[in-house]
Design a protein around this motif. Structure first.
Motif, PDB file in Angstrom:
ATOM      1  N   PHE A  82      22.552  47.646   6.081  1.00  0.00           N
ATOM      2  CA  PHE A  82      21.884  48.601   6.953  1.00  0.00           C
ATOM      3  C   PHE A  82      20.834  49.418   6.214  1.00  0.00           C
ATOM      4  CE2 PHE A  82      25.858  50.609   5.641  1.00  0.00           C
ATOM      5  CZ  PHE A  82      25.429  51.817   5.141  1.00  0.00           C
ATOM      6  N   TYR A  83      20.858  49.435   4.896  1.00  0.00           N
ATOM      7  CA  TYR A  83      19.822  50.163   4.147  1.00  0.00           C
ATOM      8  C   TYR A  83      18.453  49.498   4.276  1.00  0.00           C
ATOM      9  CZ  TYR A  83      23.372  53.092   2.028  1.00  0.00           C
ATOM     10  OH  TYR A  83      24.369  53.988   1.837  1.00  0.00           O
ATOM     11  N   THR A  84      18.436  48.240   4.681  1.00  0.00           N
ATOM     12  CA  THR A  84      17.136  47.602   4.900  1.00  0.00           C
ATOM     13  C   THR A  84      16.431  48.197   6.110  1.00  0.00           C
ATOM     14  OG1 THR A  84      18.147  45.853   6.224  1.00  0.00           O
ATOM     15  CG2 THR A  84      17.853  45.423   3.863  1.00  0.00           C
ATOM     16  N   TRP A  99      19.236  53.284  16.448  1.00  0.00           N
ATOM     17  CA  TRP A  99      19.876  51.982  16.319  1.00  0.00           C
ATOM     18  C   TRP A  99      20.578  51.861  14.957  1.00  0.00           C
ATOM     19  CZ3 TRP A  99      19.020  47.139  13.811  1.00  0.00           C
ATOM     20  CH2 TRP A  99      19.634  46.059  14.440  1.00  0.00           C
ATOM     21  N   THR A 100      19.922  52.335  13.910  1.00  0.00           N
ATOM     22  CA  THR A 100      20.510  52.312  12.570  1.00  0.00           C
ATOM     23  C   THR A 100      21.745  53.199  12.502  1.00  0.00           C
ATOM     24  OG1 THR A 100      18.344  51.870  11.618  1.00  0.00           O
ATOM     25  CG2 THR A 100      20.023  52.697  10.122  1.00  0.00           C
ATOM     26  N   TYR A 101      21.706  54.328  13.197  1.00  0.00           N
ATOM     27  CA  TYR A 101      22.883  55.200  13.240  1.00  0.00           C
ATOM     28  C   TYR A 101      24.085  54.447  13.801  1.00  0.00           C
ATOM     29  CZ  TYR A 101      26.096  58.749  14.892  1.00  0.00           C
ATOM     30  OH  TYR A 101      27.226  59.475  15.144  1.00  0.00           O
ATOM     31  N   GLY A 158      29.302  52.050  12.636  1.00  0.00           N
ATOM     32  CA  GLY A 158      30.198  50.983  13.067  1.00  0.00           C
ATOM     33  C   GLY A 158      30.550  51.045  14.544  1.00  0.00           C
ATOM     34  N   VAL A 159      29.881  51.910  15.276  1.00  0.00           N
ATOM     35  CA  VAL A 159      30.115  52.024  16.719  1.00  0.00           C
ATOM     36  C   VAL A 159      29.461  50.822  17.402  1.00  0.00           C
ATOM     37  CG1 VAL A 159      29.625  53.428  18.764  1.00  0.00           C
ATOM     38  CG2 VAL A 159      30.150  54.538  16.587  1.00  0.00           C
ATOM     39  N   ALA A 160      30.155  50.267  18.380  1.00  0.00           N
ATOM     40  CA  ALA A 160      29.581  49.154  19.125  1.00  0.00           C
ATOM     41  C   ALA A 160      28.315  49.635  19.835  1.00  0.00           C
ATOM     42  CB  ALA A 160      30.587  48.624  20.131  1.00  0.00           C
ATOM     43  N   LEU A 161      27.286  48.823  19.749  1.00  0.00           N
ATOM     44  CA  LEU A 161      26.019  49.194  20.375  1.00  0.00           C
ATOM     45  C   LEU A 161      26.151  49.141  21.893  1.00  0.00           C
ATOM     46  CD1 LEU A 161      23.571  47.183  18.131  1.00  0.00           C
ATOM     47  CD2 LEU A 161      23.703  49.655  18.294  1.00  0.00           C
ATOM     48  N   PRO A 162      25.992  50.288  22.552  1.00  0.00           N
ATOM     49  CA  PRO A 162      26.018  50.237  24.013  1.00  0.00           C
ATOM     50  C   PRO A 162      24.721  49.626  24.531  1.00  0.00           C
ATOM     51  CG  PRO A 162      25.509  52.456  23.266  1.00  0.00           C
ATOM     52  CD  PRO A 162      25.785  51.633  22.040  1.00  0.00           C
ATOM     53  N   TYR A 163      24.782  49.038  25.685  1.00  0.00           N
ATOM     54  CA  TYR A 163      23.558  48.515  26.296  1.00  0.00           C
ATOM     55  C   TYR A 163      23.503  48.971  27.730  1.00  0.00           C
ATOM     56  CZ  TYR A 163      19.781  45.578  27.772  1.00  0.00           C
ATOM     57  OH  TYR A 163      18.570  45.151  28.263  1.00  0.00           O
ATOM     58  N   PRO A 164      22.510  49.655  28.138  1.00  0.00           N
ATOM     59  CA  PRO A 164      21.392  50.143  27.336  1.00  0.00           C
ATOM     60  C   PRO A 164      21.779  51.417  26.586  1.00  0.00           C
ATOM     61  CG  PRO A 164      21.061  50.729  29.638  1.00  0.00           C
ATOM     62  CD  PRO A 164      22.324  49.932  29.570  1.00  0.00           C
TER      63      PRO A 164
END
Length: 166
Positions: A33-35, A85-87, A92-98
């Motif tokens: 994620f540092y990228t 998005w990086t946060y 490690g939280v699942a990305l909600p959509y939207p």
């Protein structure tokens, strides 16, 4: 000064990327994620430098000032969206959509398009869409791009599912 800041930032990001690749050995690494950090920092700095230079180009009183203002805000919005998005990735939280990032990403192309329309008017591109035939051709090209984008992003990439699965 803005050019030196951007060149320095670019060199710093390049060094960062080389060191990261050497540390990770070209494989998935827990530091992955540092990228994302340069993807947040570079557009943010570019947008701030653009906003600081906007008055030199006439601000809202000139076409080029509007172009620079629009592009700068587009970069800042993009940077904040990548930051959100990086946060999600870092926590490690699942990305909600939207997600909030998706709502921000929507505004960036709108601001870029507004800036491009302003820019095209200042360089004489509006002369090319004078007759109905060329306007229809432009509309058809936009529709084709939209249909192809939908097909690739929704039908192929998401197996024709819009929204969160389940």
């Amino acid at each position: 000064m803005g050019k030196r800041v951007l060149v320095g930032l670019s060199v710093l990001c390049l060094v960062y990327a080389v060191v990261f690749v050497l540390v990770s050995g070209y494989r998935q690494h827990p530091w992955g994620f540092y990228t994302q950090i340069p993807l947040v920092v570079i557009p943010l700095v570019g947008g701030v430098v653009g906003l600081s230079r906007c008055k030199e180009w006439g601000g809202m009183k000139s076409v080029m000032g509007k172009v620079l203002l629009s592009f700068s805000w587009a970069l800042i919005v993009w940077s904040v969206a990548i930051g959100v998005w990086t946060y999600y990735l870092m926590t490690g939280v699942a990305l909600p959509y939207p997600s909030f990032a998706d709502y921000l990403f929507v505004w960036s192309p709108i601001l870029w398009i507004f800036g491009l329309i302003q820019l095209s008017g200042s360089v004489g591109a509006s002369q090319g869409l004078r007759d109905l035939r060329e306007r229809v051709r432009g509309l058809l090209m936009a529709l084709v791009v939209g249909v192809v984008s939908y097909y690739v992003l929704v039908v192929i990439a998401h197996k024709n599912i819009i929204g969160s699965p389940g």
